[in-house]
Design a protein around this motif. Structure first.
Motif, PDB file in Angstrom:
ATOM      1  N   THR A  78      50.447  31.721  20.703  1.00  0.00           N
ATOM      2  CA  THR A  78      51.705  32.439  20.950  1.00  0.00           C
ATOM      3  C   THR A  78      52.794  31.486  21.422  1.00  0.00           C
ATOM      4  OG1 THR A  78      50.453  34.394  21.578  1.00  0.00           O
ATOM      5  CG2 THR A  78      52.747  34.297  22.314  1.00  0.00           C
ATOM      6  N   SER A 113      50.737  29.162  24.057  1.00  0.00           N
ATOM      7  CA  SER A 113      49.346  29.271  24.504  1.00  0.00           C
ATOM      8  C   SER A 113      48.470  28.484  23.540  1.00  0.00           C
ATOM      9  CB  SER A 113      48.900  30.737  24.595  1.00  0.00           C
ATOM     10  OG  SER A 113      49.025  31.396  23.355  1.00  0.00           O
ATOM     11  N   LEU A 167      44.503  27.653  22.687  1.00  0.00           N
ATOM     12  CA  LEU A 167      43.270  28.381  22.993  1.00  0.00           C
ATOM     13  C   LEU A 167      42.080  27.477  23.308  1.00  0.00           C
ATOM     14  CD1 LEU A 167      43.645  31.372  20.546  1.00  0.00           C
ATOM     15  CD2 LEU A 167      44.879  30.807  22.630  1.00  0.00           C
ATOM     16  N   TYR A 202      48.441  25.820  28.378  1.00  0.00           N
ATOM     17  CA  TYR A 202      49.779  26.090  27.838  1.00  0.00           C
ATOM     18  C   TYR A 202      50.513  24.779  27.580  1.00  0.00           C
ATOM     19  CZ  TYR A 202      48.780  30.888  28.976  1.00  0.00           C
ATOM     20  OH  TYR A 202      48.195  32.124  29.006  1.00  0.00           O
ATOM     21  N   ARG A 231      51.413  19.807  29.999  1.00  0.00           N
ATOM     22  CA  ARG A 231      50.900  21.164  30.178  1.00  0.00           C
ATOM     23  C   ARG A 231      51.824  21.923  31.092  1.00  0.00           C
ATOM     24  NH1 ARG A 231      44.441  20.886  29.584  1.00  0.00           N
ATOM     25  NH2 ARG A 231      44.592  23.064  30.148  1.00  0.00           N
ATOM     26  N   GLU A 254      51.049  24.928  32.777  1.00  0.00           N
ATOM     27  CA  GLU A 254      50.446  25.582  33.936  1.00  0.00           C
ATOM     28  C   GLU A 254      50.013  24.548  34.991  1.00  0.00           C
ATOM     29  OE1 GLU A 254      48.796  24.931  31.231  1.00  0.00           O
ATOM     30  OE2 GLU A 254      46.723  24.416  31.722  1.00  0.00           O
ATOM     31  N   MET A 277      44.577  26.860  35.653  1.00  0.00           N
ATOM     32  CA  MET A 277      44.056  27.979  34.864  1.00  0.00           C
ATOM     33  C   MET A 277      43.167  28.862  35.749  1.00  0.00           C
ATOM     34  SD  MET A 277      45.171  28.120  31.711  1.00  0.00           S
ATOM     35  CE  MET A 277      43.987  28.961  30.644  1.00  0.00           C
ATOM     36  N   GLY A 323      41.810  32.037  26.616  1.00  0.00           N
ATOM     37  CA  GLY A 323      43.231  32.333  26.447  1.00  0.00           C
ATOM     38  C   GLY A 323      43.468  33.054  25.143  1.00  0.00           C
ATOM     39  N   TYR A 324      44.663  33.589  25.007  1.00  0.00           N
ATOM     40  CA  TYR A 324      45.100  34.141  23.722  1.00  0.00           C
ATOM     41  C   TYR A 324      46.611  34.377  23.772  1.00  0.00           C
ATOM     42  CZ  TYR A 324      45.715  36.990  19.593  1.00  0.00           C
ATOM     43  OH  TYR A 324      46.172  37.471  18.394  1.00  0.00           O
ATOM     44  N   ASP A 325      47.023  35.625  24.032  1.00  0.00           N
ATOM     45  CA  ASP A 325      48.436  35.982  23.995  1.00  0.00           C
ATOM     46  C   ASP A 325      48.988  36.011  25.419  1.00  0.00           C
ATOM     47  OD1 ASP A 325      50.776  36.734  22.662  1.00  0.00           O
ATOM     48  OD2 ASP A 325      50.389  38.869  22.920  1.00  0.00           O
ATOM     49  N   PHE A 326      50.313  35.942  25.551  1.00  0.00           N
ATOM     50  CA  PHE A 326      50.932  36.090  26.873  1.00  0.00           C
ATOM     51  C   PHE A 326      52.348  36.614  26.715  1.00  0.00           C
ATOM     52  CE2 PHE A 326      54.001  32.539  27.163  1.00  0.00           C
ATOM     53  CZ  PHE A 326      53.653  31.824  26.029  1.00  0.00           C
ATOM     54  N   SER A 374      48.342  37.465  30.602  1.00  0.00           N
ATOM     55  CA  SER A 374      47.679  36.781  29.487  1.00  0.00           C
ATOM     56  C   SER A 374      46.376  37.480  29.158  1.00  0.00           C
ATOM     57  CB  SER A 374      47.440  35.299  29.801  1.00  0.00           C
ATOM     58  OG  SER A 374      46.436  35.129  30.778  1.00  0.00           O
TER      59      SER A 374
END
Lengths: 126, 449
Positions: free
Chosen positions: B134, B145, B147, B158, B170, B172, B175, B181-184, B195
């Motif tokens: 994403t 994001s 994965l 990220y 990065r 973030e 974590m 992870g996936y979408d945010f 997320s």
């Protein structure tokens, strides 16, 4: 050097060193092959090994059923002996399955979660 | 508003924007057996045009095997006050290669051109991240994001880019205990980001093994972040109600704390909000029943692979990719959604194998809604390896795009009889279409500060 025969490309043959992944060695010689991640994780470059021995220890994409069906991940696989391969998506007839219709047995999962299979003589194989 | 930057002052201003005339849609050859690059299509969406509902331009990427998937803009309404920014570039990542293509859509919107490539190898060596998903702009900067790490192992993190698309590192700071992870999506007035969890790239990329869900290889949590501190602060453990939570959407209204997520395998919609005492709560508001199938030993789950909110936050749309239906719910009361519309296309239940003269292979999958909420564009491909498992005929038939007319007064949906784009007839052979964006912004990109 070892010889790679592509069974579904008119049995054309290619000499490879076995020191680099087959994907690179074959593409360098003009073979058109699908690929994606190039680290053994995504299955796009899978081919079917008909004969021969291949080292694909670093692949993480295949489950044990796919391995038992002969699939190899070309972006990390190195030839140990002369090999016969089927390449491209035409070789993927057993690679993809509907997970609801055709579930995996516990020993057919990926290596890190598969359980050992009981064999008739009481031994286990992974 | 001519003094200002991209996007719109508010969601209600966005709804008054001119109608979309062209669409940008991803089409892929990865995994199809056709040795061509994936590409970005321009589709004519102007009913007065002689090329209406046709692909009018194809921008091929410079590599093959990327698996283009989701996209995002370099700028959105979050930079509305920044006159130095404009919505000129579409970021188009390849999930498998980790290459990220920066596409210039401003010079000639009908014929976008490649501006720059961020090499996957550079991202891996500088940040130990892979598998971009994403894209959201963040004021003038961008976060994506990712994965996995460079070896495709979870949880990834990220990727932070500057406004010139240089890798900053990065985003973030931590974590936390997040496994996947996936979408945010973020809601800055409440200093919160949400997320969701798919799986490690090494798990989902080769295809879907149902057994791996039981081995905890797939996600079942939603995470809330302290957005300013860039670290997770709270986790909703959804359990069996939230297996494989995918698309995450906050209300477009920047004052709202309500958010929604579709749990794909459980086929539930999860809703969260901040209550009067400041605590974050969640509940399941929609549960799609599994359906019997004549040839299957077990009932078929809907598999909700996408959700979307209309710009006025009144309607929630989602697709059951395996059942084959698209649903519209009135969520004016987010705790009590009301089903107001449903249409069928493709799917495994055999309810609509042919629509508008097209044989539909696959089911309704990615959706994009017009800013005014009246036109929903739908495509049929999910992800090459998963397509190959559930809808193997898509290899020869390709994907397709349809348009659904949505009644924004009374609710209701109807598939438009005059709009169908058949990706089975592409010049290089059948391809598969996925996510769609509009040059003027869309219902899944803009965030208001």
């Amino acid at each position: 050097m070892t010889t790679i025969t592509l069974a579904n490309r008119g049995n054309t043959t290619f000499e490879v060193t076995g020191r680099r992944p087959l994907l690179d060695e074959l593409r360098d010689q003009g073979v058109d092959l699908p690929f994606g991640c190039k680290y053994g994780g995504c299955i796009t470059c899978a081919a079917k090994l008909i004969e021969g021995e291949i080292d694909q220890r670093s692949q993480v994409a295949l489950n044990n059923r796919q391995i038992a069906d002969g699939y190899v991940i070309l972006c990390v696989a190195r030839a140990r002996t002369d090999c016969v391969l089927e390449i491209g998506t035409e070789s993927h007839d057993r690679l993809y399955r509907n997970p609801f219709l055709d579930p995996l047995e516990p020993h057919e999962l990926k290596a890190d979660i598969a359980t050992a299979k009981e064999t008739p003589d009481g031994l286990h194989e992974s | 508003m001519e003094c200002c930057g991209p996007g719109y002052a508010s969601p209600s201003e966005a709804m008054k924007a001119p109608r979309e005339e062209i669409l940008y849609t991803i089409a892929i050859y990865t995994g199809t057996g056709i040795q061509k690059p994936d590409y970005l299509c321009t589709i004519d969406a102007d009913p007065a045009s002689p090329t209406y509902a046709q692909v009018i331009h194809r921008l091929e990427m410079p590599n093959i095997g990327d698996e283009l998937h989701h996209m995002g803009w370099n700028a959105c309404s979050s930079c509305f006050d920044d006159g130095s920014m404009s919505r000129s570039y579409l970021l188009v990542p390849g999930v498998r290669s980790s290459n990220i293509y920066i596409v210039d859509t401003a010079t000639d919107p009908r014929a976008p051109r490649l501006h720059k490539t961020i090499q996957g190898a550079d991202i891996k060596s500088k940040t130990d991240l892979s598998a971009p998903h994403t894209v959201h702009c963040l004021g003038s900067e961008i976060i994506i994001s990712m994965l996995g790490n460079a070896k495709g192992e979870a949880p990834g993190g990220y990727l932070h880019l500057d406004r010139d698309f240089e890798i900053l590192g990065r985003w973030e700071n931590s974590m936390g205990d997040i496994p996947f992870g996936y979408d945010f999506w973020y809601q800055p007035r409440h200093n919160v980001m949400a997320s969701s969890e798919w799986a490690a790239p090494n798990t989902f990329m080769p295809g879907f093994d149902l057994e791996e869900v039981g081995h905890l290889k797939y996600g079942r949590r939603i995470h809330l972040w302290d957005f300013e501190k860039k670290e997770p602060k709270q986790t909703f453990y959804l359990g069996e109600d939230g297996l494989i939570p995918l698309e995450v959407r906050f209300h477009h209204d920047p004052d709202s704390t309500h958010g929604f997520c579709g749990a794909a395998l459980s086929s539930n919609i999860i809703h969260w909000w901040q209550d009067g005492s400041g605590d974050w709560q969640w509940e399941k508001i929609i549960d799609v029943d599994n359906e019997p199938h004549p040839e299957w030993p077990i009932p078929v789950p809907g598999v909700i692979t996408v959700i979307l909110l209309s710009m006025d936050d009144r309607f929630l749309y989602f697709c059951n990719w395996l059942h084959g239906d698209i649903r519209q719910y009135d969520i004016s009361d987010p705790h009590n959604p009301k089903l107001t519309g449903q249409v069928w296309m493709g799917g495994l239940l055999g309810k609509a194998p042919e629509v508008n003269g097209l044989q539909i292979t696959g089911g309704p999958q990615m959706i994009q809604l017009s800013l005014d909420g009246k036109r929903l564009y739908v495509t049929t491909s999910l992800f090459s390896t998963w397509d190959n498992q559930f809808y193997p005929e898509i290899r020869t038939n390709g994907g397709c795009m349809l348009m659904v007319n949505c009644d924004t007064e009374n609710g209701g949906m109807e598939i438009d009889p005059d709009f169908a784009v058949d990706f089975g007839k592409e010049p290089n052979g059948p391809s598969r279409c996925h996510e769609t964006r509009y040059p003027g912004g869309d219902c899944t990109s803009d965030i208001w500060l």
